[in-house]
Design a protein around this motif. Structure first.
Motif, PDB file in Angstrom:
ATOM      1  N   ALA A 471       0.837  -1.199   0.000  1.00 58.65           N
ATOM      2  CA  ALA A 471       0.000   0.000   0.000  1.00 58.65           C
ATOM      3  C   ALA A 471       0.877   1.255   0.000  1.00 58.65           C
ATOM      4  N   LEU A 472       1.951   1.210   0.747  1.00 64.57           N
ATOM      5  CA  LEU A 472       2.869   2.345   0.807  1.00 64.57           C
ATOM      6  C   LEU A 472       3.490   2.605  -0.563  1.00 64.57           C
ATOM      7  N   ILE A 473       3.889   1.523  -1.220  1.00 63.92           N
ATOM      8  CA  ILE A 473       4.502   1.659  -2.548  1.00 63.92           C
ATOM      9  C   ILE A 473       3.499   2.266  -3.527  1.00 63.92           C
ATOM     10  N   LYS A 474       2.272   1.760  -3.446  1.00 65.00           N
ATOM     11  CA  LYS A 474       1.263   2.283  -4.369  1.00 65.00           C
ATOM     12  C   LYS A 474       1.012   3.763  -4.111  1.00 65.00           C
ATOM     13  N   SER A 475       0.982   4.087  -2.833  1.00 72.66           N
ATOM     14  CA  SER A 475       0.746   5.487  -2.476  1.00 72.66           C
ATOM     15  C   SER A 475       1.862   6.381  -2.995  1.00 72.66           C
ATOM     16  N   LEU A 476       3.098   5.869  -2.911  1.00 73.36           N
ATOM     17  CA  LEU A 476       4.229   6.635  -3.425  1.00 73.36           C
ATOM     18  C   LEU A 476       4.055   6.960  -4.901  1.00 73.36           C
ATOM     19  N   GLU A 477       3.516   5.998  -5.643  1.00 68.03           N
ATOM     20  CA  GLU A 477       3.458   6.162  -7.082  1.00 68.03           C
ATOM     21  C   GLU A 477       2.216   6.885  -7.580  1.00 68.03           C
ATOM     22  N   THR A 478       1.402   7.394  -6.667  1.00 73.30           N
ATOM     23  CA  THR A 478       0.175   8.047  -7.145  1.00 73.30           C
ATOM     24  C   THR A 478       0.447   9.358  -7.866  1.00 73.30           C
ATOM     25  N   TYR A 520      11.266   7.263   2.421  1.00 74.65           N
ATOM     26  CA  TYR A 520      11.112   6.182   1.453  1.00 74.65           C
ATOM     27  C   TYR A 520      11.358   6.677   0.047  1.00 74.65           C
ATOM     28  N   GLU A 521      11.978   5.834  -0.768  1.00 75.89           N
ATOM     29  CA  GLU A 521      12.162   6.189  -2.174  1.00 75.89           C
ATOM     30  C   GLU A 521      11.831   4.992  -3.050  1.00 75.89           C
ATOM     31  N   LEU A 522      11.409   5.303  -4.268  1.00 72.91           N
ATOM     32  CA  LEU A 522      11.214   4.252  -5.252  1.00 72.91           C
ATOM     33  C   LEU A 522      11.924   4.743  -6.503  1.00 72.91           C
ATOM     34  N   LYS A 523      13.009   4.085  -6.877  1.00 71.06           N
ATOM     35  CA  LYS A 523      13.739   4.579  -8.027  1.00 71.06           C
ATOM     36  C   LYS A 523      14.476   3.456  -8.738  1.00 71.06           C
ATOM     37  N   ALA A 524      15.120   3.817  -9.841  1.00 74.68           N
ATOM     38  CA  ALA A 524      15.803   2.815 -10.652  1.00 74.68           C
ATOM     39  C   ALA A 524      16.886   2.119  -9.832  1.00 74.68           C
ATOM     40  N   THR A 525      17.075   0.851 -10.141  1.00 78.41           N
ATOM     41  CA  THR A 525      18.086   0.109  -9.416  1.00 78.41           C
ATOM     42  C   THR A 525      18.829  -0.789 -10.385  1.00 78.41           C
ATOM     43  N   THR A 526      20.033  -1.165 -10.014  1.00 78.75           N
ATOM     44  CA  THR A 526      20.753  -2.080 -10.903  1.00 78.75           C
ATOM     45  C   THR A 526      20.313  -3.499 -10.584  1.00 78.75           C
ATOM     46  N   LEU A 527      20.049  -4.247 -11.614  1.00 83.51           N
ATOM     47  CA  LEU A 527      19.606  -5.622 -11.445  1.00 83.51           C
ATOM     48  C   LEU A 527      20.796  -6.533 -11.218  1.00 83.51           C
ATOM     49  N   ARG A 528      20.542  -7.559 -10.493  1.00 87.88           N
ATOM     50  CA  ARG A 528      21.593  -8.571 -10.413  1.00 87.88           C
ATOM     51  C   ARG A 528      21.571  -9.366 -11.702  1.00 87.88           C
ATOM     52  N   ASP A 529      22.686  -9.897 -12.093  1.00 87.37           N
ATOM     53  CA  ASP A 529      22.788 -10.501 -13.411  1.00 87.37           C
ATOM     54  C   ASP A 529      22.053 -11.798 -13.616  1.00 87.37           C
ATOM     55  N   ASP A 530      21.427 -12.333 -12.549  1.00 88.84           N
ATOM     56  CA  ASP A 530      20.795 -13.621 -12.803  1.00 88.84           C
ATOM     57  C   ASP A 530      19.393 -13.509 -13.375  1.00 88.84           C
ATOM     58  N   ILE A 531      19.027 -12.357 -13.794  1.00 90.93           N
ATOM     59  CA  ILE A 531      17.730 -12.208 -14.462  1.00 90.93           C
ATOM     60  C   ILE A 531      17.935 -12.473 -15.956  1.00 90.93           C
ATOM     61  N   GLU A 532      16.979 -13.228 -16.538  1.00 89.00           N
ATOM     62  CA  GLU A 532      17.172 -13.598 -17.939  1.00 89.00           C
ATOM     63  C   GLU A 532      17.202 -12.371 -18.841  1.00 89.00           C
ATOM     64  N   ASN A 533      17.675 -12.601 -20.045  1.00 87.27           N
ATOM     65  CA  ASN A 533      17.893 -11.531 -21.004  1.00 87.27           C
ATOM     66  C   ASN A 533      16.592 -11.073 -21.661  1.00 87.27           C
ATOM     67  N   VAL A 539      12.948  -1.460 -10.595  1.00 85.51           N
ATOM     68  CA  VAL A 539      13.005  -0.348  -9.638  1.00 85.51           C
ATOM     69  C   VAL A 539      13.245  -0.904  -8.242  1.00 85.51           C
ATOM     70  N   GLY A 540      13.774  -0.068  -7.402  1.00 86.99           N
ATOM     71  CA  GLY A 540      14.053  -0.518  -6.038  1.00 86.99           C
ATOM     72  C   GLY A 540      13.274   0.325  -5.052  1.00 86.99           C
ATOM     73  N   PHE A 541      12.830  -0.328  -3.991  1.00 85.75           N
ATOM     74  CA  PHE A 541      12.114   0.356  -2.923  1.00 85.75           C
ATOM     75  C   PHE A 541      13.087   0.524  -1.759  1.00 85.75           C
ATOM     76  N   TYR A 542      13.401   1.751  -1.405  1.00 90.06           N
ATOM     77  CA  TYR A 542      14.405   2.042  -0.377  1.00 90.06           C
ATOM     78  C   TYR A 542      13.757   2.660   0.849  1.00 90.06           C
ATOM     79  N   LYS A 543      14.199   2.194   2.016  1.00 88.17           N
ATOM     80  CA  LYS A 543      13.766   2.815   3.265  1.00 88.17           C
ATOM     81  C   LYS A 543      15.005   3.390   3.927  1.00 88.17           C
TER      82      LYS A 543
END
Lengths: 750, 63
Positions: A471-478, A520-533, A539-543
C-alpha cells in the motif's frame, strides 16, 4: 451500409434555432444567409450530395458549397430550421460546424481580395488597349501624323494603371522605406516612374519610343502573381489548428430556472455549466460537484481517469467519464489552457526562422545591387547610345527578381509545416525542420518509446512485500505518470493508501516521501545478473537509503520498433539508446533492435544524458516529452512520441500525436525533400537573374519581354514550391487521431 | 484616317462598359469561389434525383 454511429452530444443542434442565437449566426450584412464549415468534403460527389440534399428542405432558398474552403452558404427564409440542415448534413455523412461571424475578419479578407481583382482587371484592360495602339506604332505609324495621337491615347489609358492599379506597390514601398528596409518594390516602382518619365520625355520631344505598354503589362502581371500568392496563403495558412480540438459547439448553461443549451462562445466567466458523461469540457473551470473522473490525456498524456475533487480546476478539451457534473467557468476559448497552448503553437509555426531571415537579407542586398548596376550601366552607356541605355537599364530593372528568396522559401517551409501538422506531426517551428537535416545520430529512450510501456510486474525480490508495504509503494506512485508508476498503480490491489508527507517526484528518477518518520524512495536500481535476457525494467524500494525490495517489471517491444530502426539505419543514421534503466534490460533491447552498440547508454542520470547529447552534437533525441525533458532540451532536435502535448512541446521540438516511432522516417523525409525544393528554387532564381540580367544589359531583351518574364519567373518558383516533389505529394493528409474524440459519423454511401 | 480620332475613343468607351460589368461582378462576389462551379457543372439531373430518393429512404429508417 449501416446507420452512422453518433454520439448524442454532437447531434444536438437545437440551440441553433432559438431566436437570439440564430441572429448571431447570420452572415454579416445579410438577413437570410447562414454558413456552415462542413468537414468531410473531398470530391465532386460530396458537392452533389450536399447541395442536392439541402435544396428541398423546408425554407431553404438556396444552398451553395464552396469547395476550396468547405464553407456552405444557405439562404433561408423564416420557416427554415438550422437544426434540420445540420442534421441532414450529419445524415449525409459530414460533420457540420455552424459558423458564427467573428467580428469582421472574414469580411475584410474578402473585400481586400475583391479590390485586388478589380485592380488586376483594370490593369489588364488598360494593357490590352494600349497594346492595340502600340501595335499600330510598331507597324509604322511612327512616321505618320497620327503618331502623337496614338502616343497620347496610350498615355491617357496608362494613367489609371499608374495611379490606382499600382497603388499597393506604393504603400508597401512606403512602409519599407519608413522602416529603412530595402524592398523588392523599390526597383519595380523605380522602373515604373523612370519608364513613365522617359516615355513622356520622348513623347514631347517627338523622338524615341514610349513604353506604356511594357509598364502596364508589368503592373498587370505583378498584381496577378501577388494575388495568386495571397490566395495561396489564405488557403493553406488559414485553417486553424485550434478547431479540431475545441470542437464543441454548445454548452449546457445552468440558470435558476432551467438548463439551457447555448453556443460555446456565449459562455461567460462565472457561468455555471453542466457537463454530461462522455462530453468534452468546453471551458476551463472549477468543479462544483463533489467529484468527477476525467480523462485528461490531451493535457497530461495519462489515459487513465483522473479523480478530481470539488474546487479543483478542470480543463477544456478533457473528457468527462462520469457525468453529469457542474463547473464554474474560469476561462473560455483561446484563453483556456489548451487554447493558449495551441495559440502559441500557431504563432511559432509562422515565425521567421534563421533561413528565412538569411534569405530576406540576401533579397534586400540583391535588390540594392541590381539598382546600382542599372544606374551605373545607364550612366555609363548613355554616352554611347542614350536611348539604348535607357531601354536596357529599364529591361534590367524590370526583369531582375529575387522571387525565390522573397516568397518561395517561406512558402515552401510553411507548406511543409502544414502538411506535417495535418498528419499529426506538430512541429514547433520551421527551424526544427531545418535542423532535422543536420542530424547524424538518433538516440531513443527505452521505456515507452521503443517498448510498449505497458509494464507488468514479473516478480519481486527477495519476495513479495506485505500488504502495508504494498500500500505504501502504491501510495508513493500516485503522483507519477511514469510507465513504472502506472504499472504499480494498476497491479497492486491495495485500496487504503497511507497519507504521505513531502511527497515529490524527481522527474526521470523516481519518487520519494516521508511516512511515520522514515524516508522512502522508489527509483531505478541495478539488477543482479541472474535475471534472464528479457525486456525488463527494475526499480528498487528504499527505506532510509537501504534497499528493501526490487521490483522487476516486464515490457514488450513496440510492433514497429524493429522496422523503423532498420529503415533509419538504411537511411544512414546511427541509432542508439539512452536510458536511465539498468544495463541488462537496455542491452537486451539494443540487441533485439540491432542498435549501434557504441551508442547504447544505460543507467544514465538526467545530467549524464545531457552531457552525452552535448558530446554528440548532431543528434536527434526521441522520447517521452515529460520524463526526458532535460535530454530533449540538450539535443540538436528532439521529438516527443508520447506524453502530453503541452509539456512535450515545452522541451521538445516536435510532438507526434499518434504514439509510436513509425513516423520518424517520414518526418525526416519531409525535411530533406523540403530543403531540396528550396535549393531548386534558389538555383533557378540565380540562373534566371544572371542569364536574364546579362541578356538585358546586352540589349537582347525588350522591356515588354522583361515585363512578361519577371512574373513568369515568380510564378514558376511558386508553382515549384506547391508541386514540391513526388515524395512530398505522396504524403496525403490524414486526419490525425484525437484523444478521446467521439466517434465520427460513418460516411453513408449512396 | 482622321475617323480614327472618333473611332478609338468610341471603342475604348465600349470596352469600358465591359470593364464596368466586370467590376460589378467582382463586388457582387461572383469571383470569390472559382473552384466549385466547375464541379457543380458536372452534376447531372439523374444523379440529383437518385440522391434525393436515397435520402428520403434513409429518413424513413431514422426515427
Amino acid at each position: 451500409m449501416g446507420s452512422p454511429v453518433l454520439n448524442d452530444s454532437i447531434l444536438n443542434f437545437s440551440f441553433l434555432d432559438q431566436t437570439n442565437t440564430r441572429q448571431r449566426y447570420l452572415v454579416s450584412g445579410s438577413d437570410s444567409l447562414f454558413q456552415f464549415f462542413v468537414e468531410g468534403v473531398r470530391c465532386t460527389k460530396c458537392l452533389w450530395k450536399i447541395e442536392g440534399g439541402l435544396k428541398d428542405l423546408l425554407g431553404v432558398r438556396s444552398a451553395r458549397l464552396n469547395m476550396s474552403n468547405s464553407i456552405l452558404t444557405v439562404d433561408l427564409d423564416t420557416t427554415a430550421s438550422l437544426e434540420q440542415i445540420a442534421l441532414t448534413l450529419v445524415a449525409l455523412g459530414f460533420r457540420p460546424h455552424p459558423i458564427r461571424q467573428e467580428g469582421q475578419s472574414p469580411d475584410l479578407q474578402t473585400q481586400a481580395n475583391r479590390q485586388m481583382l478589380i485592380r488586376i482587371g483594370l490593369s489588364g484592360f488598360c494593357t490590352g488597349n494600349i497594346m492595340l495602339l502600340s501595335f499600330s506604332l510598331y507597324s509604322g505609324a511612327t512616321d505618320s501624323p497620327f503618331r502623337s495621337f496614338f502616343e497620347w491615347a496610350s498615355a491617357v489609358i496608362f494613367l489609371p494603371v499608374l495611379t490606382y492599379a499600382a497603388w499597393p506597390f506604393y504603400t508597401s514601398l512606403y512602409r519599407a522605406l519608413k522602416s529603412k528596409r530595402p524592398s523588392i518594390d523599390l526597383p519595380i516602382v523605380a522602373a515604373l516612374w523612370v519608364g513613365t518619365g522617359l516615355s513622356f520625355h520622348h513623347f514631347w520631344s517627338k523622338a524615341g519610343d514610349v513604353y506604356f505598354d511594357s509598364l502596364s503589362m508589368l503592373v498587370f502581371l505583378l498584381l496577378s502573381s501577388r494575388y495568386f500568392l495571397t490566395r495561396l496563403h489564405q488557403r493553406f495558412l488559414a485553417p486553424s489548428l485550434l478547431k479540431p480540438f475545441l470542437d464543441i459547439q454548445q454548452a449546457h448553461k445552468v440558470t435558476e430556472q432551467e438548463i439551457k443549451d447555448i453556443p460555446i462562445d456565449l459562455v461567460q466567466v462565472g457561468d455555471i455549466i453542466e457537463v454530461r458523461s462522455d462530453e468534452k469540457l468546453p471551458v476551463d473551470g472549477i468543479l462544483i460537484s463533489p467529484r468527477a473522473h476525467i480523462n485528461a490525456a490531451i493535457l497530461t498524456g495519462e489515459h487513465r481517469p483522473q479523480k478530481v475533487s470539488q474546487n479543483e480546476t478542470v480543463y477544456a478539451g478533457t473528457l468527462l467519464i462520469d457525468g453529469p457534473i457542474r463547473i464554474k467557468v474560469t476561462s473560455t476559448g483561446g484563453l483556456t489552457r489548451l487554447g493558449r497552448l495551441l495559440g502559441e503553437l500557431e504563432n511559432e509555426l509562422l515565425s521567421r526562422t534563421p533561413m528565412i531571415q538569411f534569405t530576406d537579407k540576401v533579397a534586400q542586398v540583391f535588390t540594392f545591387v541590381v539598382l546600382c548596376i542599372g544606374v551605373a550601366f545607364f550612366i555609363g552607356y548613355s554616352f554611347i547610345d542614350s536611348s539604348a541605355a535607357a531601354h536596357r537599364a529599364l529591361a534590367l530593372a524590370i526583369l531582375a527578381c529575387p522571387c525565390a528568396l522573397a516568397f518561395a522559401t517561406p512558402l515552401t517551409q510553411s507548406l511543409a509545416l502544414m502538411r506535417a501538422a495535418r498528419r499529426g506531426y506538430f512541429i514547433k517551428n520551421a527551424d526544427a525542420l531545418e535542423r532535422l537535416r543536420k542530424v547524424r545520430q538518433i538516440f531513443f529512450d527505452k521505456t515507452g518509446t521503443l517498448t510498449e510501456g505497458e509494464l507488468f510486474i514479473r516478480h519481486w525480490l527477495p519476495q513479495v512485500p506485505d500488504e502495508n508495504t504494498l500500500a505504501l509503494i502504491k501510495s508513493l506512485e500516485t503522483i507519477s505518470s511514469h510507465p513504472v508508476a502506472k504499472a504499480i498503480r494498476r497491479e497492486i490491489a491495495a485500496t487504503q493508501l497511507p497519507e504521505l508527507e513531502k511527497h515529490v517526484e524527481i522527474t526521470g528518477q523516481g519518487v520519494q516521501a516521508n511516512y511515520q518518520g522514515d524516508f522512502y524512495e522508489l527509483k531505478a536500481t541495478t539488477l543482479r545478473d541472474d535475471i534472464e535476457n528479457e525486456i525488463t525494467t527494475a526499480v528498487g524500494f528504499y527505506k532510509n537509503g537501504q534497499l528493501q525490495y526490487s521490483l522487476v517489471l516486464g515490457d514488450k517491444l513496440k510492433a514497429d520498433s524493429k522496422d523503423t530502426i532498420s529503415k533509419l539505419k538504411a537511411m544512414n543514421y546511427s541509432c542508439g539508446l539512452i536510458s536511465g534503466d539498468n544495463s541488462p534490460s537496455v542491452n537486451a533491447v539494443a540487441k533485439e533492435l540491432n542498435l549501434n552498440s557504441d551508442l547504447v547508454f544505460a543507467e544514465a542520470s538526467p545530467e549524464h544524458k545531457r552531457d552525452l547529447l552535448h558530446k554528440y552534437k548532431d543528434s536527434l533525441m526521441i522520447g517521452d516529452g515529460v520524463n526526458d525533458s532535460v535530454a530533449m532540451a540538450s539535443s540538436l532536435v528532439s521529438i516527443a512520441v508520447h506524453g502530453s502535448m503541452e509539456s512535450s512541446l515545452k522541451a521538445a521540438d516536435i510532438y507526434l500525436a499518434d504514439p509510436g516511432i513509425h513516423a520518424i522516417p517520414e518526418l525526416i523525409e519531409i525535411s530533406t525533400e523540403t530543403f531540396y525544393v528550396i535549393k531548386r528554387n534558389l538555383g533557378f532564381s540565380l540562373a534566371y537573374n544572371l542569364i536574364g540580367g546579362g541578356l538585358a544589359l546586352l540589349g537582347y531583351i525588350h522591356p515588354i519581354i522583361a515585363a512578361i518574364m519577371m512574373p513568369l519567373s515568380s510564378a514558376t518558383v511558386v508553382l515549384s514550391a506547391l508541386i514540391g516533389t513526388t515524395k512530398l505529394r505522396a504524403l496525403s493528409p490524414v486526419h490525425q487521431q484525437q484523444i478521446a474524440k467521439p466517434e465520427r459519423p460513418v460516411e453513408v454511401t449512396v | 484616317m482622321s475617323l480614327l480620332v472618333l473611332l478609338v475613343p468610341m471603342a475604348i468607351l465600349l470596352a469600358a462598359i465591359f470593364l464596368a460589368g466586370y467590376i460589378w461582378a467582382v463586388s457582387q462576389g461572383h469571383f470569390d469561389d472559382l473552384v466549385t462551379p466547375a464541379h457543380r457543372m458536372l452534376s447531372l439531373e439523374n444523379e440529383h434525383e437518385e440522391i434525393q430518393v436515397n435520402n428520403m429512404r434513409k429518413d424513413e429508417h431514422h426515427v
